[in-house]
Write a protein that holds these residues in place. Structure first.
Motif, PDB file in Angstrom:
ATOM      1  N   PHE A 173       0.854  -1.195   0.000  1.00 49.46           N
ATOM      2  CA  PHE A 173       0.000   0.000   0.000  1.00 49.46           C
ATOM      3  C   PHE A 173       0.889   1.245   0.000  1.00 49.46           C
ATOM      4  CE2 PHE A 173      -3.999  -1.923   2.254  1.00 49.46           C
ATOM      5  CZ  PHE A 173      -4.050  -2.919   1.292  1.00 49.46           C
ATOM      6  N   GLY A 174       2.011   1.146   0.703  1.00 50.35           N
ATOM      7  CA  GLY A 174       2.912   2.280   0.822  1.00 50.35           C
ATOM      8  C   GLY A 174       3.532   2.731  -0.485  1.00 50.35           C
ATOM      9  N   HIS A 175       3.620   1.858  -1.481  1.00 52.36           N
ATOM     10  CA  HIS A 175       4.101   2.292  -2.795  1.00 52.36           C
ATOM     11  C   HIS A 175       3.196   3.380  -3.368  1.00 52.36           C
ATOM     12  CE1 HIS A 175       6.629  -1.373  -2.869  1.00 52.36           C
ATOM     13  NE2 HIS A 175       7.289  -0.787  -3.835  1.00 52.36           N
ATOM     14  N   PHE A 176       1.902   3.159  -3.276  1.00 49.98           N
ATOM     15  CA  PHE A 176       0.949   4.125  -3.823  1.00 49.98           C
ATOM     16  C   PHE A 176       0.956   5.409  -2.993  1.00 49.98           C
ATOM     17  CE2 PHE A 176      -0.322  -0.045  -5.225  1.00 49.98           C
ATOM     18  CZ  PHE A 176      -0.646   0.153  -6.562  1.00 49.98           C
ATOM     19  N   GLU A 177       1.105   5.253  -1.674  1.00 45.09           N
ATOM     20  CA  GLU A 177       1.168   6.430  -0.812  1.00 45.09           C
ATOM     21  C   GLU A 177       2.380   7.292  -1.145  1.00 45.09           C
ATOM     22  OE1 GLU A 177      -0.753   5.563   3.414  1.00 45.09           O
ATOM     23  OE2 GLU A 177       0.809   4.088   2.952  1.00 45.09           O
ATOM     24  N   TYR A 178       3.498   6.659  -1.439  1.00 38.84           N
ATOM     25  CA  TYR A 178       4.713   7.414  -1.746  1.00 38.84           C
ATOM     26  C   TYR A 178       4.491   8.322  -2.952  1.00 38.84           C
ATOM     27  CZ  TYR A 178       9.458   8.409  -3.330  1.00 38.84           C
ATOM     28  OH  TYR A 178      10.607   9.048  -3.747  1.00 38.84           O
ATOM     29  N   PHE A 179       3.990   7.795  -4.040  1.00 40.65           N
ATOM     30  CA  PHE A 179       3.837   8.599  -5.251  1.00 40.65           C
ATOM     31  C   PHE A 179       2.687   9.592  -5.127  1.00 40.65           C
ATOM     32  CE2 PHE A 179       6.035   4.767  -6.903  1.00 40.65           C
ATOM     33  CZ  PHE A 179       7.180   5.420  -7.342  1.00 40.65           C
ATOM     34  N   PHE A 180       1.632   9.226  -4.401  1.00 38.78           N
ATOM     35  CA  PHE A 180       0.507  10.147  -4.234  1.00 38.78           C
ATOM     36  C   PHE A 180       0.925  11.380  -3.425  1.00 38.78           C
ATOM     37  CE2 PHE A 180      -3.100  11.605  -1.642  1.00 38.78           C
ATOM     38  CZ  PHE A 180      -3.966  12.019  -2.655  1.00 38.78           C
ATOM     39  N   TYR A 181       1.549  11.161  -2.276  1.00 37.02           N
ATOM     40  CA  TYR A 181       1.897  12.288  -1.408  1.00 37.02           C
ATOM     41  C   TYR A 181       3.106  13.063  -1.926  1.00 37.02           C
ATOM     42  CZ  TYR A 181      -1.537  10.689   1.957  1.00 37.02           C
ATOM     43  OH  TYR A 181      -2.722  10.339   2.574  1.00 37.02           O
ATOM     44  N   GLN A 182       3.907  12.456  -2.782  1.00 36.37           N
ATOM     45  CA  GLN A 182       4.995  13.178  -3.431  1.00 36.37           C
ATOM     46  C   GLN A 182       4.499  13.982  -4.628  1.00 36.37           C
ATOM     47  OE1 GLN A 182       8.409  13.244  -2.842  1.00 36.37           O
ATOM     48  NE2 GLN A 182       8.533  11.834  -1.114  1.00 36.37           N
ATOM     49  N   GLY A 183       3.240  13.787  -4.985  1.00 31.93           N
ATOM     50  CA  GLY A 183       2.682  14.483  -6.137  1.00 31.93           C
ATOM     51  C   GLY A 183       3.218  13.970  -7.463  1.00 31.93           C
ATOM     52  N   LYS A 184       3.682  12.732  -7.478  1.00 30.67           N
ATOM     53  CA  LYS A 184       4.254  12.143  -8.700  1.00 30.67           C
ATOM     54  C   LYS A 184       3.154  11.385  -9.445  1.00 30.67           C
ATOM     55  CE  LYS A 184       8.776  11.668  -6.444  1.00 30.67           C
ATOM     56  NZ  LYS A 184       9.430  12.810  -7.096  1.00 30.67           N
ATOM     57  N   GLN A 185       2.291  12.123 -10.093  1.00 37.67           N
ATOM     58  CA  GLN A 185       1.112  11.543 -10.717  1.00 37.67           C
ATOM     59  C   GLN A 185       1.464  10.587 -11.866  1.00 37.67           C
ATOM     60  OE1 GLN A 185      -1.921  12.139  -9.366  1.00 37.67           O
ATOM     61  NE2 GLN A 185      -2.779  10.581 -10.722  1.00 37.67           N
ATOM     62  N   ASP A 186       2.465  10.955 -12.654  1.00 35.99           N
ATOM     63  CA  ASP A 186       2.837  10.102 -13.783  1.00 35.99           C
ATOM     64  C   ASP A 186       3.310   8.733 -13.288  1.00 35.99           C
ATOM     65  OD1 ASP A 186       2.209  12.123 -15.523  1.00 35.99           O
ATOM     66  OD2 ASP A 186       4.280  12.774 -15.843  1.00 35.99           O
ATOM     67  N   GLN A 187       4.132   8.754 -12.221  1.00 36.96           N
ATOM     68  CA  GLN A 187       4.630   7.489 -11.677  1.00 36.96           C
ATOM     69  C   GLN A 187       3.513   6.681 -11.023  1.00 36.96           C
ATOM     70  OE1 GLN A 187       6.393  10.465 -11.291  1.00 36.96           O
ATOM     71  NE2 GLN A 187       7.751   9.796 -12.964  1.00 36.96           N
ATOM     72  N   LEU A 188       2.573   7.371 -10.389  1.00 36.34           N
ATOM     73  CA  LEU A 188       1.423   6.684  -9.805  1.00 36.34           C
ATOM     74  C   LEU A 188       0.635   5.973 -10.895  1.00 36.34           C
ATOM     75  CD1 LEU A 188      -0.330   6.029  -7.342  1.00 36.34           C
ATOM     76  CD2 LEU A 188      -1.503   8.216  -7.675  1.00 36.34           C
ATOM     77  N   ASN A 189       0.452   6.641 -12.012  1.00 36.60           N
ATOM     78  CA  ASN A 189      -0.266   6.023 -13.131  1.00 36.60           C
ATOM     79  C   ASN A 189       0.503   4.826 -13.679  1.00 36.60           C
ATOM     80  OD1 ASN A 189      -2.318   7.925 -12.954  1.00 36.60           O
ATOM     81  ND2 ASN A 189      -1.403   9.286 -14.477  1.00 36.60           N
ATOM     82  N   GLU A 190       1.826   4.952 -13.753  1.00 39.36           N
ATOM     83  CA  GLU A 190       2.645   3.830 -14.213  1.00 39.36           C
ATOM     84  C   GLU A 190       2.501   2.629 -13.279  1.00 39.36           C
ATOM     85  OE1 GLU A 190       6.726   4.407 -15.804  1.00 39.36           O
ATOM     86  OE2 GLU A 190       6.412   6.497 -15.205  1.00 39.36           O
ATOM     87  N   LEU A 191       2.483   2.903 -11.970  1.00 38.50           N
ATOM     88  CA  LEU A 191       2.358   1.819 -10.999  1.00 38.50           C
ATOM     89  C   LEU A 191       1.000   1.143 -11.122  1.00 38.50           C
ATOM     90  CD1 LEU A 191       3.698   0.340  -8.625  1.00 38.50           C
ATOM     91  CD2 LEU A 191       2.676   2.035  -7.089  1.00 38.50           C
ATOM     92  N   ILE A 192      -0.041   1.929 -11.340  1.00 36.86           N
ATOM     93  CA  ILE A 192      -1.378   1.365 -11.537  1.00 36.86           C
ATOM     94  C   ILE A 192      -1.388   0.435 -12.753  1.00 36.86           C
ATOM     95  CG2 ILE A 192      -3.763   1.922 -12.189  1.00 36.86           C
ATOM     96  CD1 ILE A 192      -3.438   4.508 -10.496  1.00 36.86           C
ATOM     97  N   ASP A 193      -0.825   0.922 -13.856  1.00 34.52           N
ATOM     98  CA  ASP A 193      -0.788   0.111 -15.079  1.00 34.52           C
ATOM     99  C   ASP A 193       0.025  -1.161 -14.867  1.00 34.52           C
ATOM    100  OD1 ASP A 193      -2.323   2.012 -16.371  1.00 34.52           O
ATOM    101  OD2 ASP A 193      -0.610   3.001 -17.334  1.00 34.52           O
ATOM    102  N   TYR A 194       1.130  -1.055 -14.131  1.00 32.43           N
ATOM    103  CA  TYR A 194       1.973  -2.224 -13.867  1.00 32.43           C
ATOM    104  C   TYR A 194       1.193  -3.285 -13.091  1.00 32.43           C
ATOM    105  CZ  TYR A 194       5.907  -5.027 -12.180  1.00 32.43           C
ATOM    106  OH  TYR A 194       6.763  -6.067 -11.892  1.00 32.43           O
ATOM    107  N   CYS A 195       0.465  -2.848 -12.070  1.00 29.71           N
ATOM    108  CA  CYS A 195      -0.290  -3.797 -11.239  1.00 29.71           C
ATOM    109  C   CYS A 195      -1.445  -4.426 -12.017  1.00 29.71           C
ATOM    110  CB  CYS A 195      -0.810  -3.098  -9.983  1.00 29.71           C
ATOM    111  SG  CYS A 195       0.498  -2.663  -8.816  1.00 29.71           S
ATOM    112  N   LEU A 196      -2.070  -3.645 -12.876  1.00 33.24           N
ATOM    113  CA  LEU A 196      -3.132  -4.201 -13.710  1.00 33.24           C
ATOM    114  C   LEU A 196      -2.578  -5.273 -14.644  1.00 33.24           C
ATOM    115  CD1 LEU A 196      -5.148  -0.975 -14.582  1.00 33.24           C
ATOM    116  CD2 LEU A 196      -6.107  -3.038 -13.543  1.00 33.24           C
ATOM    117  N   GLU A 197      -1.445  -4.991 -15.232  1.00 37.38           N
ATOM    118  CA  GLU A 197      -0.868  -5.926 -16.196  1.00 37.38           C
ATOM    119  C   GLU A 197      -0.363  -7.197 -15.533  1.00 37.38           C
ATOM    120  OE1 GLU A 197       2.905  -6.241 -19.343  1.00 37.38           O
ATOM    121  OE2 GLU A 197       2.456  -4.331 -18.347  1.00 37.38           O
TER     122      GLU A 197
END
Length: 473
Positions: A173-197
């Motif tokens: 869960f902390g992976h998503f928290e890191y990118f969300f609270y850092q404001g790294k939206q592009d990386q958050l989207n990449e992580l979402i796509d990675y987990c879906l795939e």
């Protein structure tokens, strides 16, 4: 061994290049051959053996960065402080599994720590993860245990060790928290796509893949915790950085398997406020999921996230009821709701061993019930409950013998008692791994009788009740 490197392809915003640093005169003292066979890993290959041990560096090994809520407070940057992801391998089911080394040495996220693990903690995690797997609870697994002649300093010098472990994924869960609270939206989207795939490909086949993936995460988390509660397992440190996005039990530190029944039991002596007490685990699971859902507040509307979270309590209660029905040999959730509260009251007042009770209940009425009554002071109270239980059993119209046999396959005779782990550790620290292997053998098939190992099913002795585990374990 065909080592793949999918996570490393996400780039250096997600991790740092790190290699395993072998210990002084390290030895591979235990290897999980059945798991290795499933993963097509041949430990007899010198190349494989050197790669797994760190003697040869894995080409794209790394340590992950993430954040996390720790005991309720948010830490904006954490990460693998002593862990290295070697890569991924495919199992016989064609799914990818991470190979992750614990105690591999300092990483960029060690926070002034040495990045090492001690033999004590590696043995505890090896035993716990294999015990949980045998109990059909989603978990990381232990593949190999290395000891060494290197001293690691905690409260005192201890033997350094490494644990090679396997999980479907180490994304927390902390992976998503890191990118969300850092404001790294592009990386958050990449992580979402990675987990879906890689973890939730079926969600990609739907019109709303993110919603469906999050619903599945909630479902897996709820079912995992329902299983914890049913077997009497307490994690000890339910921080969001210790919660798996794939619904597996991760990071065995100050865990415990309940012995004397105590609903508010706290196994972690570093948890001074009892935040992660046994009875609070279901609520903490929901709290952690709330933290996770906030990370998707720019992807989904609030009402959508609330609706996803609403599935948690229903899923957890439904699955818990189903598990307890089988443990009790009943076929009605109504009977479970009627019988469990007074039973738990009896177990608590009598300080009765949780696992022993259900194992004895699994045996024939003649043998099991008489043994159960011998366990308590207030025989009349338990006798009254047993009469109500028998009435429910008779109303279910099931043959007791067949039900008894099925109950013995869900109510373990052997659990990982803290004093047993402690004894195995003491012996291993002196170079004797026989107690460890003997214990591991019964934990791998905990429902079998193993008459030659009856001593490992005994209740905790008085000296064992004073043993403590904490985050330093």
């Amino acid at each position: 061994m065909n080592l793949e490197h999918h996570f490393s392809m996400l780039g250096d915003m997600f991790s740092s290049k790190t290699v395993v640093q072998p210990l002084l005169e390290q030895r591979l003292v235990e290897f999980n051959q059945s798991l290795a066979t499933f993963l097509f890993i041949d430990i007899k290959s010198s190349q494989t053996k050197r790669l797994l041990s760190g003697e040869d560096a894995a080409p794209h090994s790394l340590s992950m960065v993430y954040a996390g809520h720790q005991f309720g407070g948010f830490s904006p940057q954490l990460g693998d402080g002593r862990g290295v992801l070697l890569g991924e391998v495919r199992g016989q089911d064609s799914l990818l599994y991470d190979l992750h080394m614990k105690g591999a040495g300092p990483t960029p996220y060690s926070r002034r720590g040495d990045g090492r693990a001690v033999l004590r903690s590696c043995i505890r995690e090896y035993l716990a993860s294999e015990a949980m797997a045998a109990l059909s609870i989603p978990t990381s697994r232990a593949l190999g245990l290395y000891d060494s002649r290197e001293a690691v300093y905690r409260e005192q010098p201890e033997a350094g060790a490494m644990l090679l472990r396997v999980a479907q994924g180490h994304i927390r869960f902390g992976h998503f928290e890191y990118f969300f609270y850092q404001g790294k939206q592009d990386q958050l989207n990449e992580l979402i796509d990675y987990c879906l795939e890689h973890y939730y490909p079926d969600s990609l086949k739907t019109d709303v893949p993110l919603e469906n993936m999050l619903k599945e995460v909630v479902k897996r988390t709820a079912r995992m915790i329902a299983k914890w509660q049913a077997v009497g397992f307490q994690h000890g440190v339910m921080n969001t950085d210790n919660f798996s996005f794939t619904g597996e039990t991760l990071d065995y530190g100050p865990y415990g398997f309940m012995e004397d029944y105590e609903p508010d039991w706290v196994c972690n002596h570093s948890d001074y406020e009892g935040r992660y007490a046994f009875s609070r685990q279901p609520g903490i699971g929901l709290w952690n999921l709330n933290c996770l859902m906030k990370c998707f507040s720019k992807h989904l509307e609030r009402d959508q996230l609330v609706a996803i979270l609403q599935g948690y309590e229903v899923e957890l209660q439904t699955h818990y009821d189903a598990l307890m029905m089988v443990k009790l040999g009943l076929n009605s959730s109504k009977d479970v709701h009627t019988l469990l509260p007074p039973l738990f009251s009896i177990l608590a007042s009598e300080k009765m061993d949780y696992s022993v009770f259900f194992r004895l209940l699994s045996y024939s009425e003649k043998d099991g019930f008489s043994l159960l009554l011998d366990e308590v002071v207030d025989r009349q109270r338990l006798q009254s409950w047993l009469q109500d239980y028998q009435a429910a059993r008779i109303a279910g119209c099931s043959d007791w013998q067949s039900v008894s046999e099925s109950m013995t396959q869900v109510n373990p005779k052997f659990i990982l008692r803290n004093y047993l782990a402690h004894s195995a550790i003491l012996a291993a620290e002196q170079g004797d791994y026989l107690p460890f292997r003997r214990l591991l053998n019964v934990l791998a098939s905990p429902f079998d009788e193993h008459p030659e190992s009856d001593s490992l099913a005994q209740r905790v002795p008085e000296w064992g009740k004073s043993l403590e585990v904490s985050c330093s374990s």
